[in-house]
Write a protein that holds these residues in place. Structure first.
Motif, mmCIF file in Angstrom:
data_model
loop_
_atom_site.group_PDB
_atom_site.id
_atom_site.type_symbol
_atom_site.label_atom_id
_atom_site.label_comp_id
_atom_site.label_asym_id
_atom_site.label_seq_id
_atom_site.Cartn_x
_atom_site.Cartn_y
_atom_site.Cartn_z
ATOM 1 N N GLU A 71 26.292 -47.225 -26.592
ATOM 2 C CA GLU A 71 26.152 -48.382 -27.172
ATOM 3 C C GLU A 71 26.626 -49.692 -26.137
ATOM 4 O O GLU A 71 25.894 -50.760 -25.713
ATOM 5 N N LYS A 270 14.447 -52.519 -29.309
ATOM 6 C CA LYS A 270 14.187 -52.715 -31.036
ATOM 7 C C LYS A 270 13.470 -54.185 -31.211
ATOM 8 O O LYS A 270 12.875 -54.491 -32.205
ATOM 9 N N GLU A 297 18.193 -46.111 -28.679
ATOM 10 C CA GLU A 297 17.347 -47.289 -29.213
ATOM 11 C C GLU A 297 16.004 -46.782 -29.799
ATOM 12 O O GLU A 297 15.634 -47.513 -30.812
ATOM 13 N N LYS A 299 16.252 -44.222 -31.685
ATOM 14 C CA LYS A 299 16.277 -43.855 -32.964
ATOM 15 C C LYS A 299 16.585 -45.291 -34.117
ATOM 16 O O LYS A 299 16.137 -45.144 -35.320
ATOM 17 N N LYS A 300 17.018 -46.182 -33.324
ATOM 18 C CA LYS A 300 17.053 -47.586 -34.160
ATOM 19 C C LYS A 300 15.622 -48.188 -34.426
ATOM 20 O O LYS A 300 15.415 -48.533 -35.789
ATOM 21 N N SER A 303 14.246 -46.248 -37.497
ATOM 22 C CA SER A 303 14.752 -46.410 -38.749
ATOM 23 C C SER A 303 14.352 -47.614 -39.161
ATOM 24 O O SER A 303 13.893 -47.935 -40.381
ATOM 25 N N MET A 304 13.937 -48.661 -38.235
ATOM 26 C CA MET A 304 13.460 -50.072 -38.569
ATOM 27 C C MET A 304 12.116 -49.695 -39.257
ATOM 28 O O MET A 304 11.487 -50.456 -40.311
#
Length: 402
Positions: A71, A270, A297, A299-300, A303-304
């Motif tokens: 991160e 994202k 990124e 994975k984010k 999820s969104m």
């Protein structure tokens, strides 16, 4: 554990060059001797410049850092030089370095990367591939009938792929694409696309999904006309029907047709995918792990997408290290749909790496080896220089007219 050294490699993709003209690989070594590999999918500049960009980014932000601190590394790279906005070249370079960090972290933990990103969800991963000419040539003579321009030949090749095990096939007969698109499709292009869909559907029946590819060729109205023509054959998706700049325009196409819109191979971070989701521009997100901003990124973004009933279909038109990263994210993602493969991951395409990707009867089996699961083959790479001047993938430079 600290990152200590970066190596970069430009590899000429041997014929038939499925996946592009060249691959850009990186390898990072820690002070304690653990190595991690990554791949940069950056087609905007020449590969040597991309390697120089990687060395600069590594020196500024990665050298001496803990590879677990993904991160923080993202924030430093994303915000460098007072930017803090999606930048496909920056994210392409970062993606390669980031996946190398995950490879290191996985090896240190003695776990595949997917086990560190939520754990295995999918025991096997449905895959698809392009319907390539039987010769295997990516750039066949356009005046010679082949699977790119002849629907009967495409249908024959498609049937062979289904008998091999594929349950989804991609093809893009909608005409050339240029730096001046979108445009209206020609009547001949619409007619040819319709015949391609009809012939392939007749050949494979319901044994395989049809994935109708385009490369952002059309205006909104032009994309609607094309969608109307192919809709009776029930494709699984209509890929990137218009250029990717304006999600609201693409949403008009998605609202018009019953064919799911798939898009995202040219997007990064994202933030760009959030804009797609906010307006329902696409329900299938084609993240490419060598460009999107890396595994975390991706994975984010997945999820969104899950919150909007959208799915991911990791895109692949680059090398086997990105393929390995795509497999890792697909394995740990509940809203995974399908994975792009380059054939069955064998032959010249895999000649620059050690290890393999297991493809069985239409599905990829996730690896259990630590990290990403592949290593670079230095001896092979030394024999595979890229000696051309063209970019990885190029569009026509003049307007396309009927």
């Amino acid at each position: 554990m600290k990152l200590a050294n970066l190596e970069t490699f430009v590899v000429g993709n041997p014929p038939p060059r499925h996946g592009g003209r060249y691959f850009i690989f990186v390898r990072i070594t820690t002070a304690c001797g653990i190595t991690g590999v990554g791949e940069i999918y950056n087609a905007t500049f020449g590969p040597d410049i991309c390697c120089a960009m990687a060395r600069d980014m590594f020196a500024r932000h990665f050298d001496g850092a803990d590879p677990h601190h993904i991160e923080a590394l993202f924030r430093k790279s994303y915000g460098a030089g007072f930017t803090q906005r999606p930048d496909v070249s920056v994210m392409g370079v970062f993606s390669g370095l980031e996946m190398a960090c995950w490879d290191i972290v996985g090896k240190a933990a003695e776990k595949p990367v997917y086990e560190l990103l939520g754990g295995r969800v999918n025991d096997r991963l449905r895959s698809y591939s392009y319907i390539y000419p039987a010769s295997g040539d990516v750039y066949p003579d356009p005046d010679t009938p082949n699977a790119y321009n002849d629907p009967a030949i495409a249908a024959e090749v498609a049937l062979g792929m289904v008998e091999q095990g594929f349950t989804a096939l991609k093809f893009d007969p909608a005409g050339p694409f240029s730096i001046y698109d979108g445009r209206q499709p020609g009547l001949d292009d619409i007619a040819l696309s319709e015949v391609f869909c009809r012939e392939i559907r007749a050949a494979v029946g319901t044994r395989a999904d049809l994935l109708f590819g385009t490369h952002g060729q059309f205006t909104v109205s032009g994309a609607k006309r094309m969608a109307r023509a192919i809709e009776p054959f029930d494709p699984l998706w209509f890929e990137e029907p218009i250029p990717p700049e304006n999600p609201a325009d693409m949403a008009q196409v998605a609202a018009y047709t019953s064919i799911p819109v798939a898009a995202g191979e040219r997007l990064c971070t994202k933030h760009e995918f959030a804009r797609m989701l906010e307006v329902s521009a696409a329900s299938i997100l084609q993240i490419n792990l060598g460009r999107v901003g890396g595994l975390l990124e991706a994975k984010k973004i997945a999820s969104m997408a899950e919150t909007r009933s959208a799915q991911i279909a990791p895109h692949l038109y680059c090398g086997p290290i990105v393929a390995a990263a795509n497999i890792q994210i697909a394995t740990c993602t509940p809203n995974f749909l399908i994975l792009e493969s380059i054939g069955t991951f064998d032959g010249p395409y895999m000649s620059a790496v050690k290890g393999g990707i297991t493809w069985e009867n239409g599905y990829i089996i996730p690896p259990t080896t630590p990290g990403l699961g592949l290593e670079l083959d230095d001896a092979a790479i030394a024999t595979m220089p890229y000696e051309g001047t063209k970019l990885h993938l190029e569009m026509a430079q003049t307007p396309i007219t009927p």
